[in-house]
Design a protein around this motif. Structure first.
Motif, PDB file in Angstrom:
ATOM      1  N   CYS A  65     -51.658 -11.622 -52.102  1.00  0.00           N
ATOM      2  CA  CYS A  65     -50.407 -11.692 -52.859  1.00  0.00           C
ATOM      3  C   CYS A  65     -50.325 -13.072 -53.502  1.00  0.00           C
ATOM      4  N   GLY A  66     -49.390 -13.234 -54.423  1.00  0.00           N
ATOM      5  CA  GLY A  66     -49.128 -14.545 -54.992  1.00  0.00           C
ATOM      6  C   GLY A  66     -48.199 -15.329 -54.085  1.00  0.00           C
ATOM      7  N   SER A  67     -48.204 -16.643 -54.224  1.00  0.00           N
ATOM      8  CA  SER A  67     -47.273 -17.468 -53.455  1.00  0.00           C
ATOM      9  C   SER A  67     -45.875 -17.369 -54.060  1.00  0.00           C
ATOM     10  N   PRO A  68     -44.846 -17.659 -53.272  1.00  0.00           N
ATOM     11  CA  PRO A  68     -43.486 -17.622 -53.821  1.00  0.00           C
ATOM     12  C   PRO A  68     -43.298 -18.515 -55.039  1.00  0.00           C
ATOM     13  N   TRP A  69     -43.796 -19.764 -54.985  1.00  0.00           N
ATOM     14  CA  TRP A  69     -43.618 -20.640 -56.140  1.00  0.00           C
ATOM     15  C   TRP A  69     -44.337 -20.104 -57.374  1.00  0.00           C
ATOM     16  N   THR A  70     -45.567 -19.653 -57.220  1.00  0.00           N
ATOM     17  CA  THR A  70     -46.314 -19.141 -58.366  1.00  0.00           C
ATOM     18  C   THR A  70     -45.629 -17.917 -58.956  1.00  0.00           C
ATOM     19  N   LEU A  71     -45.139 -17.023 -58.123  1.00  0.00           N
ATOM     20  CA  LEU A  71     -44.443 -15.838 -58.630  1.00  0.00           C
ATOM     21  C   LEU A  71     -43.132 -16.223 -59.297  1.00  0.00           C
ATOM     22  N   MET A  72     -42.408 -17.144 -58.697  1.00  0.00           N
ATOM     23  CA  MET A  72     -41.172 -17.626 -59.314  1.00  0.00           C
ATOM     24  C   MET A  72     -41.455 -18.210 -60.691  1.00  0.00           C
ATOM     25  N   ALA A  73     -42.529 -18.982 -60.810  1.00  0.00           N
ATOM     26  CA  ALA A  73     -42.870 -19.608 -62.089  1.00  0.00           C
ATOM     27  C   ALA A  73     -43.084 -18.551 -63.166  1.00  0.00           C
ATOM     28  N   TYR A  74     -43.804 -17.493 -62.848  1.00  0.00           N
ATOM     29  CA  TYR A  74     -44.007 -16.411 -63.812  1.00  0.00           C
ATOM     30  C   TYR A  74     -42.688 -15.714 -64.155  1.00  0.00           C
ATOM     31  N   MET A  75     -41.879 -15.452 -63.149  1.00  0.00           N
ATOM     32  CA  MET A  75     -40.644 -14.685 -63.349  1.00  0.00           C
ATOM     33  C   MET A  75     -39.645 -15.416 -64.240  1.00  0.00           C
ATOM     34  N   ILE A  76     -39.668 -16.734 -64.195  1.00  0.00           N
ATOM     35  CA  ILE A  76     -38.739 -17.529 -65.004  1.00  0.00           C
ATOM     36  C   ILE A  76     -39.354 -17.886 -66.357  1.00  0.00           C
ATOM     37  N   GLN A  77     -40.627 -18.248 -66.339  1.00  0.00           N
ATOM     38  CA  GLN A  77     -41.302 -18.663 -67.572  1.00  0.00           C
ATOM     39  C   GLN A  77     -41.536 -17.487 -68.516  1.00  0.00           C
ATOM     40  N   GLY A  78     -41.683 -16.291 -67.933  1.00  0.00           N
ATOM     41  CA  GLY A  78     -41.922 -15.104 -68.759  1.00  0.00           C
ATOM     42  C   GLY A  78     -43.391 -14.796 -68.948  1.00  0.00           C
ATOM     43  N   GLY A  79     -44.239 -15.454 -68.193  1.00  0.00           N
ATOM     44  CA  GLY A  79     -45.675 -15.242 -68.285  1.00  0.00           C
ATOM     45  C   GLY A  79     -46.405 -16.522 -67.979  1.00  0.00           C
ATOM     46  N   GLY A  80     -47.709 -16.537 -68.252  1.00  0.00           N
ATOM     47  CA  GLY A  80     -48.471 -17.762 -68.101  1.00  0.00           C
ATOM     48  C   GLY A  80     -48.102 -18.744 -69.192  1.00  0.00           C
ATOM     49  N   SER A  81     -48.451 -20.003 -68.990  1.00  0.00           N
ATOM     50  CA  SER A  81     -48.060 -21.015 -69.967  1.00  0.00           C
ATOM     51  C   SER A  81     -49.100 -22.122 -70.023  1.00  0.00           C
ATOM     52  N   ARG A  82     -49.771 -22.230 -71.158  1.00  0.00           N
ATOM     53  CA  ARG A  82     -50.752 -23.303 -71.324  1.00  0.00           C
ATOM     54  C   ARG A  82     -50.064 -24.657 -71.463  1.00  0.00           C
ATOM     55  N   GLY A  83     -48.820 -24.645 -71.922  1.00  0.00           N
ATOM     56  CA  GLY A  83     -48.114 -25.900 -72.152  1.00  0.00           C
ATOM     57  C   GLY A  83     -47.294 -26.373 -70.971  1.00  0.00           C
ATOM     58  N   GLY A  84     -47.363 -25.677 -69.850  1.00  0.00           N
ATOM     59  CA  GLY A  84     -46.598 -26.081 -68.675  1.00  0.00           C
ATOM     60  C   GLY A  84     -45.434 -25.144 -68.412  1.00  0.00           C
TER      61      GLY A  84
END
Length: 378
Positions: A160-179
């Motif tokens: 599974c993904g970690s909570p922080w990594t999943l949270m980052a996707y859920m808020i950012q809306g996807g992956g992000s090359r710019g941070g």
């Protein structure tokens, strides 16, 4: 921190295991050579995978156990005798889907959330608590089916993904090359809401990993792929407590259900500064290393508290056979330098997932070189 529901164990009849090398290494035992597998080993670099994708959407494969099983087995069949583990074909973002979020995988774009979490009020949109067995039962079916189809050739890894990594996707809306600027804004502007969200995700991760072991997974890995986005202070506050809770509660849940104590691997990409704390107190059996730390340094930091996994730069697979052999030999020597009696507590892997442009024959070369040079330690 979270409440675990203990379900009755399911008695599956699985073929006897023929290769337990990775299980022994994960437990810190000395092995005759280093076991090896590769993150994303079932994926786009394989022509047989691309052929399946011509007819099926990504998440359709994840949600169809027969297809997920077929994809999981592809690298095991292609590299028979060279890989020491299979990892179930799925995605870390099935957890946000189980929590009620829409996740799309447009060809060539990566994961996309059409409606990311914009602020704390959006937490009301999420399902909680989550009936993980209902929402993610298709993963369990795929694990059970795959475990049987493997016929004991190698162990099967769940994840599974970690909570922080999943949270980052859920808020950012996807992956992000710019941070992950939007996700990090949350932890600074809405720390209480961030911890609420992280706790919710943690509860789902715990149930999900226990369910995967119940279904037949023999090891599990937690991917903290975006740990690198956090400062040491923020990692300690917004990732480490939730990672620790997962390890503690999954192990307690497995014991409560009399399930086998599946070794737990944590891959905290970019958080090499935290290796000492993770080794001492996180509860994981194995720590995955990215390629930005030397093996001897990592072993010096963690001692014999945990096993290690990794850690060659994935881009070496674009460097040609001579470079692959040279760098694999160097990696093996690095992990050997802290032990004179053969590989101990080391699982060979890339420092991150294999990328789509890799020639499958170069992957074969990498695996063969690990067999050759890690065996020279005895």
């Amino acid at each position: 921190m979270v409440e675990i529901k203990h379900l009755p164990a399911v008695n599956h009849e699985f073929p006897p295991l023929k290769n337990d090398l990775i299980l022994r290494a994960a437990r810190g035992e000395r092995t005759e050579r280093a076991p090896v597998w590769v993150m994303r080993q079932a994926g786009r670099y394989l022509p047989e995978f691309r052929k399946v994708r011509e007819h099926h959407a990504f998440f359709d494969i994840c949600q169809t156990p027969t297809l997920a099983t077929k994809i999981t087995l592809q690298p095991i069949q292609r590299y028979s005798g060279l890989l020491d583990a299979a990892i179930i074909f799925s995605d870390i973002l099935v957890i946000p889907q189980a929590m009620g979020m829409i996740v799309e995988m447009p060809e060539g774009k990566g994961p996309t959330f059409p409606q990311p979490l914009a602020g704390p009020d959006d937490l009301a949109r999420l399902k909680y608590p989550v009936d993980v067995d209902h929402e993610l039962g298709y993963v369990y079916e795929a694990i059970t089916m795959t475990r049987k189809e493997l016929k004991g050739e190698v162990p099967l890894i769940g994840f599974c993904g970690s909570p922080w990594t999943l949270m980052a996707y859920m808020i950012q809306g996807g992956g992000s090359r710019g941070g992950f600027h939007s996700a990090k804004r949350w932890i600074f502007q809405y720390p209480a809401a961030s911890k609420d969200l992280l706790s919710r995700i943690t509860a789902v991760c715990i149930d999900f990993l226990i369910g995967q072991v119940r279904a037949g997974a023999q090891l599990v890995q937690v991917f903290d792929s975006w740990a690198s986005e956090l400062s040491p202070h923020d990692f300690e506050e917004f990732s480490l407590p939730y990672l620790t809770a997962i390890a503690r509660e999954v192990k307690a849940g497995l014991q409560a259900e009399s399930l086998h104590p599946a070794p737990m691997i944590l891959y905290p990409k970019g958080a090499n500064y935290a290796l000492a704390d993770l080794a001492r107190s996180s509860g994981y059996d194995v720590l995955g290393l990215d390629w930005c730390i030397e093996p001897k340094v990592a072993r010096g930091v963690v001692g014999d508290l945990v096993s290690l996994q990794g850690n060659i730069d994935p881009d070496i697979l674009y460097g040609g056979r001579e470079a692959i052999e040279r760098e694999v030999k160097r990696m093996c020597e690095g992990f050997r330098s802290s032990s004179t009696e053969g590989p101990k507590g080391w699982i060979a892997n890339l420092g991150h997932g294999i990328t789509p442009g890799v020639d499958p024959d170069d992957m074969h070369c990498f695996l063969s070189c690990v067999h050759k040079y890690s065996r020279q330690t005895v």
